[in-house]
Design an enzyme around this catalytic site. Structure first.
Site, PDB file in Angstrom:
ATOM      1  N   GLY A  17      50.153  39.957  43.145  1.00  0.00           N
ATOM      2  CA  GLY A  17      48.896  40.384  41.856  1.00  0.00           C
ATOM      3  C   GLY A  17      48.100  41.548  42.360  1.00  0.00           C
ATOM      4  N   GLY A  19      45.575  43.054  40.846  1.00  0.00           N
ATOM      5  CA  GLY A  19      44.266  43.061  40.117  1.00  0.00           C
ATOM      6  C   GLY A  19      43.110  43.734  41.064  1.00  0.00           C
ATOM      7  CG  PHE A  20      38.944  44.029  39.718  1.00  0.00           C
ATOM      8  CD1 PHE A  20      38.516  45.229  39.891  1.00  0.00           C
ATOM      9  CD2 PHE A  20      38.611  43.512  38.439  1.00  0.00           C
ATOM     10  CE1 PHE A  20      37.836  45.959  38.853  1.00  0.00           C
ATOM     11  CE2 PHE A  20      38.343  44.083  37.311  1.00  0.00           C
ATOM     12  CZ  PHE A  20      38.073  45.491  37.441  1.00  0.00           C
ATOM     13  CB  VAL A  85      54.087  35.785  41.693  1.00  0.00           C
ATOM     14  CG1 VAL A  85      53.946  34.815  42.827  1.00  0.00           C
ATOM     15  CG2 VAL A  85      54.052  37.144  42.273  1.00  0.00           C
ATOM     16  CD  GLU A 176      30.868  43.500  27.391  1.00  0.00           C
ATOM     17  OE1 GLU A 176      29.971  43.929  28.108  1.00  0.00           O
ATOM     18  OE2 GLU A 176      32.054  43.777  27.740  1.00  0.00           O
ATOM     19  CG  ASP A 306      39.302  35.731  37.782  1.00  0.00           C
ATOM     20  OD1 ASP A 306      38.066  36.119  38.538  1.00  0.00           O
ATOM     21  OD2 ASP A 306      39.663  36.308  36.873  1.00  0.00           O
ATOM     22  CB  ALA A 324      35.026  43.019  38.916  1.00  0.00           C
TER      23      ALA A 324
HETATM   24  C1  LIG Z   1      38.176  41.067  28.803  1.00  0.00           C
HETATM   25  C2  LIG Z   1      37.658  40.781  30.213  1.00  0.00           C
HETATM   26  C3  LIG Z   1      36.372  41.382  30.541  1.00  0.00           C
HETATM   27  C4  LIG Z   1      35.823  41.262  31.711  1.00  0.00           C
HETATM   28  N1  LIG Z   1      34.567  41.842  31.969  1.00  0.00           N
HETATM   29  C5  LIG Z   1      34.042  41.928  33.208  1.00  0.00           C
HETATM   30  C6  LIG Z   1      32.949  42.505  33.658  1.00  0.00           C
HETATM   31  O1  LIG Z   1      32.260  43.327  32.846  1.00  0.00           O
HETATM   32  N2  LIG Z   1      32.526  42.483  34.868  1.00  0.00           N
HETATM   33  C7  LIG Z   1      33.242  41.653  35.792  1.00  0.00           C
HETATM   34  O2  LIG Z   1      32.598  41.454  37.080  1.00  0.00           O
HETATM   35  N3  LIG Z   1      34.360  40.863  35.529  1.00  0.00           N
HETATM   36  C8  LIG Z   1      34.590  41.160  34.367  1.00  0.00           C
HETATM   37  N4  LIG Z   1      35.798  40.498  33.908  1.00  0.00           N
HETATM   38  C9  LIG Z   1      36.329  39.657  34.986  1.00  0.00           C
HETATM   39  C10 LIG Z   1      37.351  40.281  36.186  1.00  0.00           C
HETATM   40  O3  LIG Z   1      37.958  41.108  35.373  1.00  0.00           O
HETATM   41  C11 LIG Z   1      38.014  39.224  36.839  1.00  0.00           C
HETATM   42  O4  LIG Z   1      36.899  38.331  37.501  1.00  0.00           O
HETATM   43  C12 LIG Z   1      38.995  40.064  38.087  1.00  0.00           C
HETATM   44  O5  LIG Z   1      39.688  40.870  37.150  1.00  0.00           O
HETATM   45  C13 LIG Z   1      39.541  39.095  38.892  1.00  0.00           C
HETATM   46  O6  LIG Z   1      40.038  39.687  39.624  1.00  0.00           O
HETATM   47  P1  LIG Z   1      41.551  39.191  40.264  1.00  0.00           P
HETATM   48  O7  LIG Z   1      42.124  40.058  41.504  1.00  0.00           O
HETATM   49  O8  LIG Z   1      41.418  37.711  40.868  1.00  0.00           O
HETATM   50  O9  LIG Z   1      42.658  39.100  39.070  1.00  0.00           O
HETATM   51  P2  LIG Z   1      42.990  40.309  37.942  1.00  0.00           P
HETATM   52  O10 LIG Z   1      42.080  41.367  38.102  1.00  0.00           O
HETATM   53  O11 LIG Z   1      43.149  39.384  36.814  1.00  0.00           O
HETATM   54  O12 LIG Z   1      44.536  40.557  38.810  1.00  0.00           O
HETATM   55  C14 LIG Z   1      45.561  39.822  38.566  1.00  0.00           C
HETATM   56  C15 LIG Z   1      46.982  40.319  38.660  1.00  0.00           C
HETATM   57  O13 LIG Z   1      47.845  39.420  38.780  1.00  0.00           O
HETATM   58  C16 LIG Z   1      48.883  39.942  38.037  1.00  0.00           C
HETATM   59  N5  LIG Z   1      49.856  38.695  37.858  1.00  0.00           N
HETATM   60  C17 LIG Z   1      49.420  37.549  37.107  1.00  0.00           C
HETATM   61  N6  LIG Z   1      50.312  36.874  37.278  1.00  0.00           N
HETATM   62  C18 LIG Z   1      51.283  37.391  37.961  1.00  0.00           C
HETATM   63  C19 LIG Z   1      52.555  36.827  38.146  1.00  0.00           C
HETATM   64  N7  LIG Z   1      52.961  35.684  37.937  1.00  0.00           N
HETATM   65  N8  LIG Z   1      53.443  37.608  38.688  1.00  0.00           N
HETATM   66  C20 LIG Z   1      53.203  39.096  39.241  1.00  0.00           C
HETATM   67  N9  LIG Z   1      51.933  39.340  39.067  1.00  0.00           N
HETATM   68  C21 LIG Z   1      51.136  38.433  38.189  1.00  0.00           C
HETATM   69  C22 LIG Z   1      48.349  40.656  36.929  1.00  0.00           C
HETATM   70  O14 LIG Z   1      49.438  41.514  36.297  1.00  0.00           O
HETATM   71  C23 LIG Z   1      47.189  41.328  37.439  1.00  0.00           C
HETATM   72  O15 LIG Z   1      47.564  42.579  37.862  1.00  0.00           O
HETATM   73  C24 LIG Z   1      36.403  40.540  32.873  1.00  0.00           C
HETATM   74  C25 LIG Z   1      37.723  39.796  32.502  1.00  0.00           C
HETATM   75  C26 LIG Z   1      38.105  39.824  31.207  1.00  0.00           C
HETATM   76  C27 LIG Z   1      39.778  39.465  30.903  1.00  0.00           C
END
Ligand SMILES: Cc1cc2nc3c(=O)[nH]c(=O)nc-3n(C[C@H](O)[C@H](O)[C@H](O)COP(=O)(O)OP(=O)(O)OC[C@H]3O[C@@H](n4cnc5c(N)ncnc54)[C@H](O)[C@@H]3O)c2cc1C
Length: 433
Positions: A17, A19-20, A85, A176, A306, A324
């Site tokens: 993954g 993401g952030f 994954v 929003e 998350d 994030a």
């Molecule tokens: C619409 C929206 C608005 C938001 N606004 C805010 C905000 O203003 N401020 C803030 O702090 N937080 C905000 N958040 C929350 C924030 O985006 C999350 O807390 C943050 O992205 C978590 O990071 P992460 O790395 O855990 O997961 P994510 O950033 O969600 O990354 C997960 C990654 O895993 C990948 N993935 C998932 N499943 C699989 C799989 N089976 N196989 C391969 N890859 C996979 C995805 O493609 C993604 O790239 C918001 C969330 C959303 C949905």
């Protein structure tokens, strides 16, 4: 098919993954000490905080996404694989993916979360989630298509349902998108649809809770409610959704509303990775980790952001909010801790530093809370713009987003109102209850 990762004398960190959390970890890890393998189902990193602006035609999807291969062009010992994954095989120290297994020395699960429909099958089928770029494009298409169809609808009831948008969930995303759509109604629709009765286009926001922005103070909640009402959004509190069949949204109190556009921003559940024992899963299907982000009972497997639930932080005994900053700070510490392990030094436990929270309501309107300071209005809105602009990956994207914002601000327009695909197929959805 084989995932085709060259062997290395360095310990391999596999990050599931990007993401952030996953992206930050890959950036922070010392590539002279580790071989880094990043796996994601998309070939780009997305910026969820601005997804609602894509859904409401304010931004192009490409301006809030960035390809992993460009981001890591200059990083040594780094490999990206586009794959889904699937499962962990802890016994053999392998991660199973759609393109084959990959062995690891350290595995980091950072797959984030998905929309929680609380087991409501019909809602999952018909409502519009807004967590990914794909979903935001689908939402934009349906929204614009329904407005077009309202113009040619034969029956007044069907026309009303096509012109009524209902947002379920009064958290930051709900606030929003409600504000953005209300501004679209006020500034864009009268110009685009001169013959249309603009008042007939209704925007409703419903929540089971008694107020908006439950994670913020009552002061911010009231300011957000005032701001949305002033934009014409109708707020309904204490309304628990029980069903939605594509037309009728039913509530536990027996009432119902009709709409062809129901936006579901009401809940999150962690993405599932098979292979871990049921005892490792906590609230919201999040993976239980210790203070070093290590999965309970699984040495050398970690979870971030998350997807994880850490209850060791004294200030957050129920776990951290899914934000994030939590993912970013955990990733940064994990990179340092993995290096400390290699060097035989002790690891530091995670303690979240809350940098504050914000939500924008519309033009010149936002609410912000930093420590004990809570305020709203223009300065909060300006701060929101700066913070988000700073956080977007790549200079190109920052410039494009800024230009779009300036353009939209000056012209009161949202110029990206293209219906790019009719009846876009819905991604398979997880119903988790
Ligand atoms: C619409 C929206 C608005 C938001 N606004 C805010 C905000 O203003 N401020 C803030 O702090 N937080 C905000 N958040 C929350 C924030 O985006 C999350 O807390 C943050 O992205 C978590 O990071 P992460 O790395 O855990 O997961 P994510 O950033 O969600 O990354 C997960 C990654 O895993 C990948 N993935 C998932 N499943 C699989 C799989 N089976 N196989 C391969 N890859 C996979 C995805 O493609 C993604 O790239 C918001 C969330 C959303 C949905």
């Amino acid at each position: 098919m084989s995932i085709n990762i060259p062997s290395s004398s360095l310990p391999r960190v596999v990050i599931a993954g990007g993401g952030f959390g996953g992206l930050k970890l890959a950036q922070e890890l010392d590539s002279s000490r580790f071989q880094i393998v990043l796996i994601d189902q998309n070939n780009y990193h997305q910026f969820p905080p601005l997804i609602y602006q894509v859904a409401s035609s304010g931004l192009e999807p490409s301006s809030i996404a960035f390809p992993f291969r460009s981001a890591f062009r200059r990083k040594g010992n780094f490999l990206f694989r586009l794959a889904s994954v699937e499962a962990v095989d802890a016994e053999h120290k392998q991660l199973l993916t759609s393109v084959g297994p990959v062995s690891y020395d350290y595995l980091v699960l950072a797959c984030g979360g998905t929309t929680n429909f609380f087991g409501k099958e019909q809602v999952a089928r018909h409502a519009l989630p807004m967590k990914t770029l794909y979903e935001s494009m689908n939402l934009r298409n349906v929204l614009l298509q329904n407005i077009e169809q309202a113009l040619v609808a034969d029956h007044p009831e069907e026309q009303a349902a096509l012109q009524r948008v209902i947002i379920v969930g009064g958290g930051p995303s709900g606030v929003e998108i409600a504000g953005a759509l209300a501004e679209m109604k006020r500034y864009v629709l009268p110009k685009d649809y001169p013959g249309m009765d603009i008042d007939a286009f209704e925007i409703h926001l419903v929540d089971a809770a008694p107020r908006l922005l439950g994670a913020m103070s009552e002061k911010s909640s009231e300011a957000a409610a005032r701001g949305l009402r002033s934009l014409g959004v109708e707020l309904h509190f204490g309304k628990m959704v029980t069903d939605y069949d594509g037309l009728t949204l039913s509530f536990a109190d027996g009432e119902a509303m009709r709409s062809r556009t129901v936006i579901w921003v009401s809940g999150i559940t962690a993405n599932e990775v098979a292979g871990l024992s049921a005892e490792t899963l906590g609230r919201g299907r999040r993976i239980l980790v210790d203070a070093h982000s290590e999965v309970l009972g699984y040495p050398d497997i970690f979870a971030l952001g998350d997807q994880s639930l850490m209850t060791t932080d004294p200030n957050y005994p129920q776990g951290h909010p899914q934000l994030a900053q939590v993912a970013l700070q955990q990733a940064k510490l994990l990179a340092a801790n993995l290096k400390a392990r290699l060097d035989g030094r002790s690891q530091r436990p995670f303690a979240y530093r809350d940098l504050g929270s914000m939500a924008t309501i519309g033009r010149n309107k936002a609410v912000a809370e930093i420590g004990r300071m809570k305020w709203g209005g223009f300065s909060a809105w300006l701060l929101w713009l700066v913070v988000h602009l700073r956080s977007i990956l790549s200079v190109r994207n920052k410039i494009i987003v800024l230009l779009n914002w300036v353009w939209n601000y000056i012209t009161y327009d949202r110029s990206l109102r293209l219906i790019l695909k009719r009846n876009i197929p819905v991604e398979p959805r997880d119903l988790h209850s």
